[in-house]
Design an enzyme around this catalytic site. Structure first.
Site, mmCIF file in Angstrom:
data_model
loop_
_atom_site.group_PDB
_atom_site.id
_atom_site.type_symbol
_atom_site.label_atom_id
_atom_site.label_comp_id
_atom_site.label_asym_id
_atom_site.label_seq_id
_atom_site.Cartn_x
_atom_site.Cartn_y
_atom_site.Cartn_z
ATOM 1 N N SER A 23 0.928 -1.260 0.034
ATOM 2 C CA SER A 23 -0.007 -0.071 0.044
ATOM 3 C C SER A 23 0.906 1.399 -0.051
ATOM 4 O O SER A 23 0.160 2.489 -0.066
ATOM 5 C CB SER A 23 -0.827 0.033 1.233
ATOM 6 O OG SER A 23 -0.234 -0.263 2.593
ATOM 7 N N ASN A 110 -2.173 -2.933 13.053
ATOM 8 C CA ASN A 110 -3.854 -2.695 12.749
ATOM 9 C C ASN A 110 -4.248 -1.623 13.609
ATOM 10 O O ASN A 110 -5.085 -0.816 13.269
ATOM 11 C CB ASN A 110 -4.287 -4.117 13.413
ATOM 12 C CG ASN A 110 -3.872 -5.311 12.566
ATOM 13 O OD1 ASN A 110 -3.360 -4.948 11.444
ATOM 14 N ND2 ASN A 110 -4.337 -6.597 12.852
ATOM 15 N N THR A 155 -40.704 25.527 -10.039
ATOM 16 C CA THR A 155 -40.812 24.275 -9.745
ATOM 17 C C THR A 155 -40.860 23.531 -11.087
ATOM 18 O O THR A 155 -41.413 23.905 -12.176
ATOM 19 C CB THR A 155 -42.065 23.982 -9.095
ATOM 20 O OG1 THR A 155 -43.101 24.217 -9.728
ATOM 21 C CG2 THR A 155 -41.994 24.900 -7.644
ATOM 22 N N HIS A 156 -40.535 21.971 -11.300
ATOM 23 C CA HIS A 156 -40.499 21.423 -12.488
ATOM 24 C C HIS A 156 -39.617 22.217 -13.658
ATOM 25 O O HIS A 156 -40.088 21.842 -14.801
ATOM 26 C CB HIS A 156 -41.915 21.068 -12.802
ATOM 27 C CG HIS A 156 -42.912 20.606 -11.818
ATOM 28 N ND1 HIS A 156 -42.860 19.356 -11.881
ATOM 29 C CD2 HIS A 156 -43.347 21.257 -10.985
ATOM 30 C CE1 HIS A 156 -43.772 19.090 -10.713
ATOM 31 N NE2 HIS A 156 -44.171 20.085 -10.139
ATOM 32 N N SER A 277 -13.122 27.234 -26.311
ATOM 33 C CA SER A 277 -13.209 25.944 -27.260
ATOM 34 C C SER A 277 -11.895 26.151 -28.141
ATOM 35 O O SER A 277 -11.693 27.014 -28.703
ATOM 36 C CB SER A 277 -14.657 26.142 -27.914
ATOM 37 O OG SER A 277 -14.489 25.362 -29.324
ATOM 38 N N LYS A 283 -16.668 30.602 -27.947
ATOM 39 C CA LYS A 283 -17.176 29.952 -26.879
ATOM 40 C C LYS A 283 -16.660 30.292 -25.598
ATOM 41 O O LYS A 283 -15.725 30.792 -25.339
ATOM 42 C CB LYS A 283 -16.882 28.231 -26.978
ATOM 43 C CG LYS A 283 -17.881 27.660 -28.031
ATOM 44 C CD LYS A 283 -19.387 27.688 -27.604
ATOM 45 C CE LYS A 283 -19.594 27.105 -26.253
ATOM 46 N NZ LYS A 283 -19.537 25.361 -26.516
ATOM 47 N N ASN A 285 -16.903 28.616 -21.908
ATOM 48 C CA ASN A 285 -17.774 27.349 -21.288
ATOM 49 C C ASN A 285 -17.592 27.276 -19.698
ATOM 50 O O ASN A 285 -16.469 27.459 -19.252
ATOM 51 C CB ASN A 285 -17.163 26.000 -21.771
ATOM 52 C CG ASN A 285 -17.449 25.750 -23.341
ATOM 53 O OD1 ASN A 285 -18.278 26.320 -23.991
ATOM 54 N ND2 ASN A 285 -16.291 25.171 -23.892
ATOM 55 N N GLU A 290 -19.230 22.315 -14.596
ATOM 56 C CA GLU A 290 -19.444 21.130 -15.143
ATOM 57 C C GLU A 290 -18.610 19.793 -14.466
ATOM 58 O O GLU A 290 -19.242 18.723 -14.369
ATOM 59 C CB GLU A 290 -19.110 21.182 -16.787
ATOM 60 C CG GLU A 290 -20.017 22.020 -17.422
ATOM 61 C CD GLU A 290 -19.772 22.291 -18.699
ATOM 62 O OE1 GLU A 290 -20.028 21.517 -19.841
ATOM 63 O OE2 GLU A 290 -18.957 23.199 -19.200
ATOM 64 N N TYR A 317 -9.114 -7.011 12.301
ATOM 65 C CA TYR A 317 -8.627 -6.777 10.943
ATOM 66 C C TYR A 317 -8.634 -7.521 9.717
ATOM 67 O O TYR A 317 -8.127 -8.906 9.912
ATOM 68 C CB TYR A 317 -7.230 -6.259 11.143
ATOM 69 C CG TYR A 317 -6.457 -5.715 10.028
ATOM 70 C CD1 TYR A 317 -6.887 -4.206 9.441
ATOM 71 C CD2 TYR A 317 -5.707 -6.468 9.207
ATOM 72 C CE1 TYR A 317 -6.317 -3.934 8.232
ATOM 73 C CE2 TYR A 317 -5.263 -6.046 8.092
ATOM 74 C CZ TYR A 317 -5.392 -4.778 7.612
ATOM 75 O OH TYR A 317 -4.790 -4.134 6.508
ATOM 76 N N GLN A 322 -7.350 -2.285 3.780
ATOM 77 C CA GLN A 322 -6.527 -1.724 3.244
ATOM 78 C C GLN A 322 -7.154 -0.694 1.930
ATOM 79 O O GLN A 322 -6.459 0.146 1.838
ATOM 80 C CB GLN A 322 -5.265 -2.366 2.574
ATOM 81 C CG GLN A 322 -4.099 -1.745 1.955
ATOM 82 C CD GLN A 322 -3.118 -2.379 1.885
ATOM 83 O OE1 GLN A 322 -2.214 -2.823 2.904
ATOM 84 N NE2 GLN A 322 -2.477 -2.917 0.610
HETATM 85 N N1 ARG Z 1 -1.223 -1.462 5.139
HETATM 86 C C1 ARG Z 1 -2.231 -1.920 5.993
HETATM 87 C C2 ARG Z 1 -3.485 -1.298 5.888
HETATM 88 O O1 ARG Z 1 -3.382 -0.349 5.245
HETATM 89 C C3 ARG Z 1 -1.486 -1.809 7.418
HETATM 90 C C4 ARG Z 1 -2.145 -2.687 8.390
HETATM 91 C C5 ARG Z 1 -1.553 -4.154 7.889
HETATM 92 N N2 ARG Z 1 -2.040 -5.162 9.016
HETATM 93 C C6 ARG Z 1 -1.738 -6.581 8.777
HETATM 94 N N3 ARG Z 1 -2.217 -7.121 9.721
HETATM 95 N N4 ARG Z 1 -1.377 -6.895 7.565
HETATM 96 O O2 ARG Z 1 -4.497 -1.834 6.234
#
Ligand code: ARG
Length: 469
Positions: A23, A110, A155-156, A277, A283, A285, A290, A317, A322
């Site tokens: 991650s 965790n 309205t509408h 544009s 134009k 815009n 948007e 957990y 993640q």
């Molecule tokens: N990168 C993990 C997350 O974002 C951290 C916690 C990981 N814990 C584990 N028991 N693998 O959730």
């Protein structure tokens, strides 16, 4: 150095597994919060006599060095260290030696990751509340400038009754007020510390969770260790609140797009907030509203995404969790992007008061008021409705508006009409006749603006009190 959890393994992790499960690519955004949490944790370990004070001092010094290197951009995070927590621990150990390995005593990733998320979101909720406040202020200033601007109310998407443009703008101020209150209320549930829950069951070390909470500015600690590491309600709440903010921004966007079209021609957005544009030289815009309207879909998606991740997850957990991060980061960035543009875009918006007023002169949005006129003369409302319906039909068939009719023409439809009808039908009279709390009469809108200003004052005080604890 091998993996921090490598002891039990006999083989290298498959490269694709490493990449798939890592991650660090996105949770590096939590680096500051991770170190902030670690500093408080290790301070507590020293105070509770779990780690000798001199080691604590070394670790803290090391953490500060790692933080400084992250800030200057001289640290390379690695996928093989999986996430921000292990990357930082690895760098700490490189910095201070094996003693750095004492930092993780009495905690787990965790409870650590949950703590980081709480720290991250609480600061964002405060800054987003501040940004909502700025947008509300821009709307209130425009409302003050448009207390005399009459515009058709719809309205509408059909002209219904004339209203003050200020009243229309103040409707958005009310919506954003609820949004700000939702964020401020959610803060209470964000500002609770999960650390000390360990992996799921607590820890064997004599830690002091309340001391950590106090150091980090949390208002309390989670009651139950399983809940502490499994709870992502606070993120869901944020994503839900964000979805409503985007709903409101998107409704306003839609109106800005319509109003700035030639067909309405009610407002003009400042050149600095529009784009052109590549082919059509004429134009201009309204890209910002948007895109805000379009990006609303992503924010809803992030909410549904996380709810779906959490649905049916067993305690405590699971790696699924993640997946709580990218949608949250994306939502924060999307909201910040939209809000930071909306406030100045509203502030610089040109309101074409004359065009709005002209529109009111060319419609039947005063029809309810002559019905009410007849009711005041004793006719039951249902009958009055019928009479005016016929009068309007007569106007349409003869290419006239109500104010064009002579008294004789009016009286063909009811004997009860008299010359006072011409005053009653004036747009100013129509607007000011709605002098009920929350209505569009000038006095009511003025009072609403004043009430709003008091609430805005309270929000701004809350932001000041909660910014960067
Ligand atoms: N990168 C993990 C997350 O974002 C951290 C916690 C990981 N814990 C584990 N028991 N693998 O959730």
């Amino acid at each position: 150095m091998s993996k921090l959890w490598g002891g039990r393994f006999t083989k290298q992790t498959n490269k694709l597994v490493e990449e798939y499960t890592a991650s660090i690519g996105f949770d590096k955004a939590l680096a500051e919060e991770d170190i902030q949490g670690s500093l408080a944790h290790v301070t507590m370990l020293g105070r509770c006599g779990i780690v000798p004070q001199e080691d604590v001092d070394t670790i803290k010094e090391g953490l500060h060095k790692v933080l400084a290197r992250i800030r200057e951009g001289s640290i390379e995070f690695s996928v093989s260290d999986e996430d921000i927590h292990m990357n930082i621990e690895k760098h700490l150990i490189e910095e201070v030696g094996a003693v750095g390995g004492k930092l993780h005593t009495g905690r787990s990733r965790n409870d650590q990751v949950a703590t980081d998320m709480h720290l991250y979101l609480r600061n964002r909720v405060v800054s987003l509340t501040g940004m909502l406040h700025a947008l509300q202020e821009a709307l209130v200033i425009q409302a003050r400038d448009n207390l005399d601007t009459i515009v058709p109310g719809y309205t509408h998407l059909q002209r219904a009754q004339p209203i003050l443009f200020a009243h229309h703008l103040m409707a958005y101020v009310s919506m954003f007020q609820r949004d700000a209150e939702r964020l401020m209320d959610s803060y209470k549930r964000i500002n609770i510390l999960p650390l000390g829950a360990g992996a799921l069951a607590g820890t064997t070390f004599p830690i002091d969770r309340h001391f950590v909470a106090e150091q980090l500015g949390f208002d309390g600690v989670y009651e139950n260790s399983l809940d502490a590491v499994s709870d992502r309600d606070f993120i869901v709440e944020f994503l839900a609140g964000a979805s409503l903010i985007m709903t409101h921004l998107s409704r306003l966007s839609e109106e800005l797009v319509l109003w700035s079209s030639n067909e309405f021609n009610f407002i003009e957005l400042d050149d600095a907030f529009c784009t052109g544009s590549s082919i059509m030289p004429q134009k201009k815009n309204p890209d910002v509203p948007e895109l805000v309207r379009g990006k609303t879909g992503r924010v809803y998606g992030n909410l549904i995404g996380l709810l779906t991740v959490l649905k049916s997850l067993p305690l405590a957990y699971n790696k699924d969790m993640q997946e709580d991060k990218e949608g949250m980061f994306d939502t924060v960035a999307t909201l910040e992007g939209a809000l930071q543009l909306f406030a100045p875009m509203i502030a610089t918006m040109k309101v074409k008061k004359d065009v709005m007023r002209q529109a009111v002169n060319q419609d039947f949005s005063n029809a309810t008021d002559i019905a009410d006129f007849l009711v005041n003369k004793g006719l039951p409302f249902r009958q009055a409705h019928e009479v005016i319906g016929k009068t309007v039909l007569y106007c349409i068939q003869n290419g006239k508006y109500l104010l064009d009719l002579s008294l004789e023409e009016f009286q063909q439809f009811s004997e009860l009409f008299d010359e006072r009808i011409y005053d009653v039908l004036q747009p100013e009279a129509v607007v000011n006749a709605r002098n009920v709390y929350g209505g569009t009469a000038t006095a009511q809108v003025q009072a609403a603006i004043e009430r709003s200003e008091a609430r805005l004052q309270a929000t701004s005080q809350w932001v000041d009190e909660h910014v960067q604890v």
